[in-house]
Design a protein around this motif. Structure first.
Motif, PDB file in Angstrom:
ATOM      1  N   ARG A 136       7.751   7.125   4.537  1.00 43.16           N
ATOM      2  CA  ARG A 136       8.631   6.201   4.056  1.00 43.16           C
ATOM      3  C   ARG A 136       8.319   5.735   2.624  1.00 43.16           C
ATOM      4  O   ARG A 136       7.251   5.907   1.988  1.00 43.16           O
ATOM      5  CB  ARG A 136       8.592   5.164   5.072  1.00 43.16           C
ATOM      6  CG  ARG A 136       7.331   4.161   5.256  1.00 43.16           C
ATOM      7  CD  ARG A 136       7.260   3.524   6.234  1.00 43.16           C
ATOM      8  NE  ARG A 136       8.301   2.162   6.302  1.00 43.16           N
ATOM      9  CZ  ARG A 136       9.393   2.123   7.056  1.00 43.16           C
ATOM     10  NH1 ARG A 136       9.622   3.203   7.937  1.00 43.16           N
ATOM     11  NH2 ARG A 136      10.058   1.200   6.921  1.00 43.16           N
ATOM     12  N   ARG A 137       9.511   5.105   2.160  1.00 38.63           N
ATOM     13  CA  ARG A 137       9.239   4.361   0.645  1.00 38.63           C
ATOM     14  C   ARG A 137       9.154   3.032   0.817  1.00 38.63           C
ATOM     15  O   ARG A 137       9.540   2.315   1.665  1.00 38.63           O
ATOM     16  CB  ARG A 137      10.386   4.731  -0.120  1.00 38.63           C
ATOM     17  CG  ARG A 137      10.628   6.145  -0.532  1.00 38.63           C
ATOM     18  CD  ARG A 137      12.163   6.307  -1.464  1.00 38.63           C
ATOM     19  NE  ARG A 137      13.176   5.715  -0.788  1.00 38.63           N
ATOM     20  CZ  ARG A 137      14.475   5.567  -1.215  1.00 38.63           C
ATOM     21  NH1 ARG A 137      14.703   6.043  -2.451  1.00 38.63           N
ATOM     22  NH2 ARG A 137      15.664   5.391  -0.698  1.00 38.63           N
ATOM     23  N   VAL A 138       8.059   2.384   0.081  1.00 38.15           N
ATOM     24  CA  VAL A 138       7.588   0.998   0.265  1.00 38.15           C
ATOM     25  C   VAL A 138       7.694   0.370  -1.018  1.00 38.15           C
ATOM     26  O   VAL A 138       7.354   1.124  -2.331  1.00 38.15           O
ATOM     27  CB  VAL A 138       6.181   0.910   0.822  1.00 38.15           C
ATOM     28  CG1 VAL A 138       5.964  -0.511   0.781  1.00 38.15           C
ATOM     29  CG2 VAL A 138       6.195   1.579   2.127  1.00 38.15           C
ATOM     30  N   SER A 139       7.986  -0.804  -1.370  1.00 32.78           N
ATOM     31  CA  SER A 139       7.864  -1.641  -2.694  1.00 32.78           C
ATOM     32  C   SER A 139       6.424  -1.996  -2.772  1.00 32.78           C
ATOM     33  O   SER A 139       5.886  -2.353  -1.970  1.00 32.78           O
ATOM     34  CB  SER A 139       8.948  -2.816  -2.665  1.00 32.78           C
ATOM     35  OG  SER A 139       8.404  -3.395  -3.789  1.00 32.78           O
ATOM     36  N   GLY A 194      10.763   3.497  -8.826  1.00 32.43           N
ATOM     37  CA  GLY A 194       9.811   2.220  -8.816  1.00 32.43           C
ATOM     38  C   GLY A 194       9.227   2.133  -7.403  1.00 32.43           C
ATOM     39  O   GLY A 194       8.302   1.139  -7.250  1.00 32.43           O
ATOM     40  N   LEU A 195       9.457   2.877  -6.472  1.00 32.39           N
ATOM     41  CA  LEU A 195       9.011   2.844  -4.983  1.00 32.39           C
ATOM     42  C   LEU A 195       7.989   3.793  -4.866  1.00 32.39           C
ATOM     43  O   LEU A 195       7.531   4.564  -5.524  1.00 32.39           O
ATOM     44  CB  LEU A 195       9.894   2.997  -3.891  1.00 32.39           C
ATOM     45  CG  LEU A 195      11.234   2.038  -3.972  1.00 32.39           C
ATOM     46  CD1 LEU A 195      12.216   2.367  -2.971  1.00 32.39           C
ATOM     47  CD2 LEU A 195      10.913   0.794  -3.704  1.00 32.39           C
ATOM     48  N   LEU A 196       6.991   3.477  -3.745  1.00 32.87           N
ATOM     49  CA  LEU A 196       5.870   3.990  -3.476  1.00 32.87           C
ATOM     50  C   LEU A 196       6.260   4.919  -2.362  1.00 32.87           C
ATOM     51  O   LEU A 196       6.610   4.232  -1.078  1.00 32.87           O
ATOM     52  CB  LEU A 196       4.487   3.357  -3.248  1.00 32.87           C
ATOM     53  CG  LEU A 196       4.158   2.309  -4.408  1.00 32.87           C
ATOM     54  CD1 LEU A 196       3.326   1.328  -3.719  1.00 32.87           C
ATOM     55  CD2 LEU A 196       3.913   2.956  -5.736  1.00 32.87           C
ATOM     56  N   TYR A 225       4.979  -5.398  -1.516  1.00 39.23           N
ATOM     57  CA  TYR A 225       4.685  -5.772  -0.219  1.00 39.23           C
ATOM     58  C   TYR A 225       3.292  -4.688   0.207  1.00 39.23           C
ATOM     59  O   TYR A 225       3.298  -4.199   1.273  1.00 39.23           O
ATOM     60  CB  TYR A 225       5.664  -5.414   0.651  1.00 39.23           C
ATOM     61  CG  TYR A 225       7.024  -6.246   0.171  1.00 39.23           C
ATOM     62  CD1 TYR A 225       6.910  -7.590   0.401  1.00 39.23           C
ATOM     63  CD2 TYR A 225       8.016  -5.612  -0.312  1.00 39.23           C
ATOM     64  CE1 TYR A 225       8.092  -8.326  -0.116  1.00 39.23           C
ATOM     65  CE2 TYR A 225       9.174  -6.399  -0.543  1.00 39.23           C
ATOM     66  CZ  TYR A 225       9.022  -7.907  -0.553  1.00 39.23           C
ATOM     67  OH  TYR A 225      10.004  -8.455  -0.976  1.00 39.23           O
ATOM     68  N   VAL A 226       2.371  -4.655  -0.726  1.00 39.66           N
ATOM     69  CA  VAL A 226       1.273  -3.532  -0.366  1.00 39.66           C
ATOM     70  C   VAL A 226       0.003  -4.383  -0.998  1.00 39.66           C
ATOM     71  O   VAL A 226       0.080  -4.826  -1.962  1.00 39.66           O
ATOM     72  CB  VAL A 226       1.575  -2.285  -1.302  1.00 39.66           C
ATOM     73  CG1 VAL A 226       0.466  -1.491  -1.495  1.00 39.66           C
ATOM     74  CG2 VAL A 226       2.298  -1.243  -0.187  1.00 39.66           C
ATOM     75  N   ILE A 227      -1.440  -3.842  -0.434  1.00 36.14           N
ATOM     76  CA  ILE A 227      -2.384  -4.366  -0.871  1.00 36.14           C
ATOM     77  C   ILE A 227      -3.154  -2.977  -0.957  1.00 36.14           C
ATOM     78  O   ILE A 227      -3.453  -2.275  -0.122  1.00 36.14           O
ATOM     79  CB  ILE A 227      -3.257  -5.156  -0.208  1.00 36.14           C
ATOM     80  CG1 ILE A 227      -2.642  -6.689   0.109  1.00 36.14           C
ATOM     81  CG2 ILE A 227      -4.910  -5.247  -0.470  1.00 36.14           C
ATOM     82  CD1 ILE A 227      -3.421  -7.521   1.344  1.00 36.14           C
ATOM     83  N   ALA A 228      -3.577  -2.803  -2.318  1.00 37.08           N
ATOM     84  CA  ALA A 228      -4.384  -1.370  -2.753  1.00 37.08           C
ATOM     85  C   ALA A 228      -5.915  -1.771  -2.302  1.00 37.08           C
ATOM     86  O   ALA A 228      -6.321  -2.732  -2.813  1.00 37.08           O
ATOM     87  CB  ALA A 228      -4.192  -1.119  -4.116  1.00 37.08           C
ATOM     88  N   THR A 229      -6.394  -0.654  -1.398  1.00 34.58           N
ATOM     89  CA  THR A 229      -7.761  -0.976  -1.407  1.00 34.58           C
ATOM     90  C   THR A 229      -8.862  -0.272  -2.092  1.00 34.58           C
ATOM     91  O   THR A 229      -8.041   0.864  -3.092  1.00 34.58           O
ATOM     92  CB  THR A 229      -8.176  -0.395   0.232  1.00 34.58           C
ATOM     93  OG1 THR A 229      -7.853   0.851   0.286  1.00 34.58           O
ATOM     94  CG2 THR A 229      -7.271  -1.357   1.229  1.00 34.58           C
ATOM     95  N   SER A 230      -9.964  -0.073  -2.206  1.00 33.94           N
ATOM     96  CA  SER A 230     -10.714   0.682  -3.258  1.00 33.94           C
ATOM     97  C   SER A 230     -11.187   2.151  -2.325  1.00 33.94           C
ATOM     98  O   SER A 230     -11.713   2.990  -3.155  1.00 33.94           O
ATOM     99  CB  SER A 230     -12.138   0.151  -3.368  1.00 33.94           C
ATOM    100  OG  SER A 230     -12.602  -0.289  -2.092  1.00 33.94           O
ATOM    101  N   THR A 231     -10.694   2.254  -1.227  1.00 34.00           N
ATOM    102  CA  THR A 231     -10.979   3.725  -0.616  1.00 34.00           C
ATOM    103  C   THR A 231      -9.872   4.815  -1.033  1.00 34.00           C
ATOM    104  O   THR A 231      -8.660   4.163  -1.155  1.00 34.00           O
ATOM    105  CB  THR A 231     -10.907   3.606   0.912  1.00 34.00           C
ATOM    106  OG1 THR A 231     -11.529   2.362   1.506  1.00 34.00           O
ATOM    107  CG2 THR A 231     -11.366   4.515   1.642  1.00 34.00           C
TER     108      THR A 231
END
Length: 269
Positions: free
Chosen positions: A164-167, A148-150, A170-176
Protein backbone atom coordinates in the motif's frame (compact mmCIF):
# COMPACT_ATOMS: atom_id res chain seq x y z
CA UNK A 1 70.07 40.37 28.27
CA UNK A 2 66.93 38.17 28.44
CA UNK A 3 63.68 39.87 29.44
CA UNK A 4 62.34 37.84 32.38
CA UNK A 5 59.06 39.76 32.53
CA UNK A 6 56.33 37.74 30.83
CA UNK A 7 54.15 39.66 28.47
CA UNK A 8 50.56 39.99 29.64
CA UNK A 9 47.99 38.46 27.25
CA UNK A 10 46.14 40.96 25.09
CA UNK A 11 42.73 41.88 26.48
CA UNK A 12 39.79 41.25 24.13
CA UNK A 13 38.34 44.42 22.73
CA UNK A 14 34.84 44.91 24.13
CA UNK A 15 32.32 45.69 21.40
CA UNK A 16 29.22 47.61 22.28
CA UNK A 17 26.24 45.58 21.05
CA UNK A 18 23.94 48.60 21.10
CA UNK A 19 26.22 50.61 18.81
CA UNK A 20 26.44 47.76 16.30
CA UNK A 21 22.65 47.42 16.28
CA UNK A 22 22.55 43.86 17.65
CA UNK A 23 19.56 43.14 19.88
CA UNK A 24 20.37 41.16 23.02
CA UNK A 25 17.68 38.78 24.20
CA UNK A 26 17.35 38.09 27.89
CA UNK A 27 16.10 34.90 29.48
CA UNK A 28 12.37 34.80 30.31
CA UNK A 29 11.50 35.15 33.98
CA UNK A 30 9.30 32.07 33.90
CA UNK A 31 11.05 29.20 32.11
CA UNK A 32 10.33 25.49 31.72
CA UNK A 33 12.31 23.43 34.23
CA UNK A 34 11.42 20.15 32.50
CA UNK A 35 8.37 17.86 32.11
CA UNK A 36 6.05 20.86 31.84
CA UNK A 37 6.96 22.27 35.28
CA UNK A 38 7.60 26.02 35.26
CA UNK A 39 9.74 28.09 37.63
CA UNK A 40 6.87 30.32 38.84
CA UNK A 41 3.22 29.40 39.28
CA UNK A 42 0.33 31.17 37.53
CA UNK A 43 -0.58 33.16 40.65
CA UNK A 44 3.03 34.27 41.11
CA UNK A 45 3.24 35.47 37.50
CA UNK A 46 -0.13 37.22 37.95
CA UNK A 47 1.50 39.51 40.52
CA UNK A 48 4.87 39.74 38.77
CA UNK A 49 3.33 40.98 35.54
CA UNK A 50 0.86 43.20 37.48
CA UNK A 51 -2.06 41.81 35.49
CA UNK A 52 -4.43 42.94 38.28
CA UNK A 53 -4.01 46.53 37.03
CA UNK A 54 -5.62 45.69 33.70
CA UNK A 55 -8.39 43.29 34.78
CA UNK A 56 -11.87 44.73 34.25
CA UNK A 57 -10.66 47.81 32.35
CA UNK A 58 -12.20 48.52 28.99
CA UNK A 59 -11.32 51.27 26.55
CA UNK A 60 -14.18 53.14 24.98
CA UNK A 61 -14.60 52.61 21.29
CA UNK A 62 -13.96 55.77 19.31
CA UNK A 63 -16.70 56.24 16.75
CA UNK A 64 -15.51 58.03 13.63
CA UNK A 65 -17.99 60.47 12.14
CA UNK A 66 -19.40 59.19 8.85
CA UNK A 67 -18.88 61.39 5.84
CA UNK A 68 -22.10 62.25 4.02
CA UNK A 69 -22.49 60.88 0.50
CA UNK A 70 -24.90 63.56 -0.70
CA UNK A 71 -26.04 67.02 0.37
CA UNK A 72 -29.53 68.42 0.14
CA UNK A 73 -29.57 71.70 -1.84
CA UNK A 74 -32.32 74.22 -2.41
CA UNK A 75 -33.49 74.71 -5.96
CA UNK A 76 -35.43 77.70 -7.18
CA UNK A 77 -38.65 77.44 -9.07
CA UNK A 78 -42.17 76.49 -8.10
CA UNK A 79 -42.35 73.12 -9.95
CA UNK A 80 -38.85 71.82 -9.07
CA UNK A 81 -39.72 70.47 -5.61
CA UNK A 82 -37.71 73.02 -3.64
CA UNK A 83 -34.81 70.70 -2.70
CA UNK A 84 -32.64 68.04 -4.40
CA UNK A 85 -29.95 65.57 -3.28
CA UNK A 86 -26.57 66.28 -4.87
CA UNK A 87 -23.70 63.71 -4.69
CA UNK A 88 -20.48 65.04 -3.17
CA UNK A 89 -18.35 62.59 -5.20
CA UNK A 90 -19.40 62.82 -8.80
CA UNK A 91 -19.63 59.68 -10.92
CA UNK A 92 -17.39 59.02 -13.87
CA UNK A 93 -18.38 60.45 -17.19
CA UNK A 94 -17.41 57.38 -19.25
CA UNK A 95 -17.22 53.66 -18.51
CA UNK A 96 -15.35 50.98 -20.52
CA UNK A 97 -17.57 48.80 -22.68
CA UNK A 98 -15.57 45.60 -21.98
CA UNK A 99 -13.77 44.27 -18.92
CA UNK A 100 -9.94 44.47 -18.89
CA UNK A 101 -8.15 41.24 -19.76
CA UNK A 102 -6.36 39.82 -16.69
CA UNK A 103 -3.16 37.92 -17.30
CA UNK A 104 -3.14 34.50 -15.58
CA UNK A 105 0.36 33.21 -15.11
CA UNK A 106 0.94 29.52 -15.70
CA UNK A 107 0.90 27.52 -12.46
CA UNK A 108 2.60 24.23 -11.86
CA UNK A 109 0.15 21.42 -11.26
CA UNK A 110 0.56 18.99 -8.36
CA UNK A 111 2.15 16.33 -10.56
CA UNK A 112 4.91 18.81 -11.55
CA UNK A 113 5.85 19.68 -7.95
CA UNK A 114 9.24 18.61 -6.62
CA UNK A 115 8.90 15.83 -4.05
CA UNK A 116 10.86 16.19 -0.82
CA UNK A 117 11.39 13.29 1.57
CA UNK A 118 12.80 13.13 5.07
CA UNK A 119 16.41 11.86 5.11
CA UNK A 120 15.45 8.98 7.43
CA UNK A 121 13.03 7.53 4.85
CA UNK A 122 15.47 5.23 3.03
CA UNK A 123 14.27 2.01 1.30
CA UNK A 124 14.61 -0.89 3.74
CA UNK A 125 13.76 1.20 6.83
CA UNK A 126 11.16 -0.21 9.22
CA UNK A 127 8.37 2.33 9.72
CA UNK A 128 5.54 2.67 12.26
CA UNK A 129 2.14 3.53 10.75
CA UNK A 130 0.20 6.22 12.65
CA UNK A 131 -3.07 6.34 10.71
CA UNK A 132 -5.34 4.22 8.57
CA UNK A 133 -6.65 0.67 8.87
CA UNK A 134 -3.19 -0.68 9.77
CA UNK A 135 -2.16 1.98 12.32
CA UNK A 136 0.25 0.76 14.99
CA UNK A 137 1.83 -1.84 12.70
CA UNK A 138 5.51 -1.94 11.80
CA UNK A 139 6.10 -2.14 8.05
CA UNK A 140 9.05 -2.20 5.63
CA UNK A 141 9.62 0.73 3.27
CA UNK A 142 10.16 -0.55 -0.29
CA UNK A 143 10.38 2.60 -2.43
CA UNK A 144 9.71 6.35 -2.57
CA UNK A 145 7.24 6.91 -5.42
CA UNK A 146 6.98 9.82 -7.87
CA UNK A 147 3.68 10.96 -6.36
CA UNK A 148 5.44 11.70 -3.04
CA UNK A 149 3.95 8.65 -1.31
CA UNK A 150 5.82 5.74 0.27
CA UNK A 151 5.35 2.16 -0.87
CA UNK A 152 5.29 -0.16 2.17
CA UNK A 153 4.47 -3.77 3.00
CA UNK A 154 4.11 -5.75 6.25
CA UNK A 155 5.07 -8.25 4.87
CA UNK A 156 1.54 -9.68 4.68
CA UNK A 157 2.62 -13.09 6.03
CA UNK A 158 3.97 -11.50 9.23
CA UNK A 159 1.45 -8.78 10.23
CA UNK A 160 -1.27 -8.89 7.52
CA UNK A 161 -0.34 -5.47 6.07
CA UNK A 162 -0.46 -5.67 2.24
CA UNK A 163 1.28 -3.54 -0.38
CA UNK A 164 0.00 0.00 0.00
CA UNK A 165 0.95 3.64 -0.43
CA UNK A 166 1.32 5.82 2.68
CA UNK A 167 1.97 9.54 3.20
CA UNK A 168 5.20 10.37 5.02
CA UNK A 169 3.24 12.63 7.40
CA UNK A 170 1.66 9.56 9.06
CA UNK A 171 4.84 7.56 9.58
CA UNK A 172 7.60 7.27 12.21
CA UNK A 173 10.95 6.11 10.83
CA UNK A 174 12.95 3.79 13.09
CA UNK A 175 16.71 3.23 13.10
CA UNK A 176 16.24 -0.46 12.15
CA UNK A 177 16.95 -1.16 8.47
CA UNK A 178 16.93 -4.19 6.17
CA UNK A 179 19.34 -4.42 3.26
CA UNK A 180 17.22 -4.33 0.05
CA UNK A 181 20.02 -3.21 -2.29
CA UNK A 182 20.16 -6.49 -4.26
CA UNK A 183 16.39 -7.12 -4.28
CA UNK A 184 14.55 -6.46 -7.58
CA UNK A 185 10.79 -6.01 -7.27
CA UNK A 186 8.39 -6.40 -10.24
CA UNK A 187 8.22 -3.22 -12.36
CA UNK A 188 4.42 -2.99 -12.27
CA UNK A 189 4.30 -3.14 -8.46
CA UNK A 190 6.63 -0.14 -8.00
CA UNK A 191 4.45 2.28 -10.02
CA UNK A 192 1.67 4.60 -8.81
CA UNK A 193 -0.71 3.47 -11.57
CA UNK A 194 -0.79 -0.04 -10.10
CA UNK A 195 -2.59 1.18 -6.93
CA UNK A 196 -5.19 3.45 -8.53
CA UNK A 197 -8.72 2.08 -8.16
CA UNK A 198 -11.22 2.12 -11.04
CA UNK A 199 -14.42 3.94 -10.09
CA UNK A 200 -17.45 2.75 -12.06
CA UNK A 201 -20.26 5.17 -12.78
CA UNK A 202 -23.54 4.43 -11.05
CA UNK A 203 -26.50 3.50 -13.20
CA UNK A 204 -29.53 5.75 -13.13
CA UNK A 205 -31.96 4.76 -10.40
CA UNK A 206 -35.24 3.33 -11.61
CA UNK A 207 -38.46 3.42 -9.61
CA UNK A 208 -37.92 0.04 -7.92
CA UNK A 209 -34.08 0.16 -7.56
CA UNK A 210 -33.86 2.61 -4.63
CA UNK A 211 -33.04 0.04 -1.93
CA UNK A 212 -31.77 -2.82 -4.09
CA UNK A 213 -28.43 -1.18 -5.09
CA UNK A 214 -25.70 -1.53 -2.46
CA UNK A 215 -22.23 -0.04 -2.09
CA UNK A 216 -19.58 -2.32 -3.60
CA UNK A 217 -16.69 -3.05 -1.21
CA UNK A 218 -13.11 -3.19 -2.47
CA UNK A 219 -11.69 -6.67 -3.07
CA UNK A 220 -8.11 -7.30 -4.24
CA UNK A 221 -7.74 -8.96 -7.63
CA UNK A 222 -6.06 -12.31 -8.20
CA UNK A 223 -3.06 -10.59 -9.82
CA UNK A 224 -2.69 -8.41 -6.73
CA UNK A 225 -2.58 -11.52 -4.52
CA UNK A 226 0.08 -13.14 -6.73
CA UNK A 227 2.23 -9.98 -6.67
CA UNK A 228 1.86 -9.78 -2.88
CA UNK A 229 3.24 -13.31 -2.49
CA UNK A 230 6.22 -12.48 -4.76
CA UNK A 231 7.09 -9.31 -2.81
CA UNK A 232 6.67 -11.08 0.55
CA UNK A 233 9.06 -13.82 -0.54
CA UNK A 234 11.71 -11.24 -1.52
CA UNK A 235 11.37 -9.18 1.68
CA UNK A 236 11.35 -12.21 4.00
CA UNK A 237 14.46 -13.51 2.20
CA UNK A 238 16.20 -10.18 2.94
CA UNK A 239 15.11 -10.38 6.61
CA UNK A 240 16.55 -13.91 6.93
CA UNK A 241 19.96 -12.58 5.83
CA UNK A 242 19.98 -10.11 8.75
CA UNK A 243 22.01 -11.10 11.82
CA UNK A 244 19.04 -10.47 14.16
CA UNK A 245 16.46 -12.25 12.00
CA UNK A 246 14.57 -13.86 14.92
CA UNK A 247 14.27 -10.52 16.69
CA UNK A 248 13.11 -8.80 13.47
CA UNK A 249 10.25 -11.27 12.92
CA UNK A 250 8.91 -10.66 16.44
CA UNK A 251 9.52 -6.90 16.08
CA UNK A 252 7.49 -6.68 12.85
CA UNK A 253 4.65 -8.81 14.21
CA UNK A 254 4.31 -6.73 17.44
CA UNK A 255 2.01 -3.67 17.52
CA UNK A 256 3.28 -0.23 18.56
CA UNK A 257 1.63 1.55 21.47
CA UNK A 258 2.24 4.17 24.15
CA UNK A 259 1.60 4.00 27.88
CA UNK A 260 1.05 6.84 30.31
CA UNK A 261 3.90 9.39 30.60
CA UNK A 262 5.39 8.18 27.29
CA UNK A 263 5.81 10.83 24.60
CA UNK A 264 6.92 9.93 21.04
CA UNK A 265 8.77 13.23 20.50
CA UNK A 266 11.10 12.33 23.40
CA UNK A 267 11.80 8.79 22.20
CA UNK A 268 14.58 7.46 19.99
CA UNK A 269 13.33 4.77 17.66
Amino acid sequence: MVDTKAKAPAKPVATDAKKEGVKQRGKPRNRDLGNGVYRFSRTRMYHKKAIYKFVGKTTEKTVKPKKPIAIEKKIGGEKNGGTRLVLLKKRRKSYPTSDPVTVHHAKKTFRDHVRKFRPTLVPGTILILLAGAHKGKRVVLLKRLKSGLLLVTGPFLINACPLRRVSQNYVIATSTRINLSGVKFPKEVVKDEYYKRTHHKRAKKAEGDIFSTKKVDYKPSEQRKIDQKVVDKLVIGAIKKHQDKKLLFTYLSAMFGLRSSQYPHRMKF
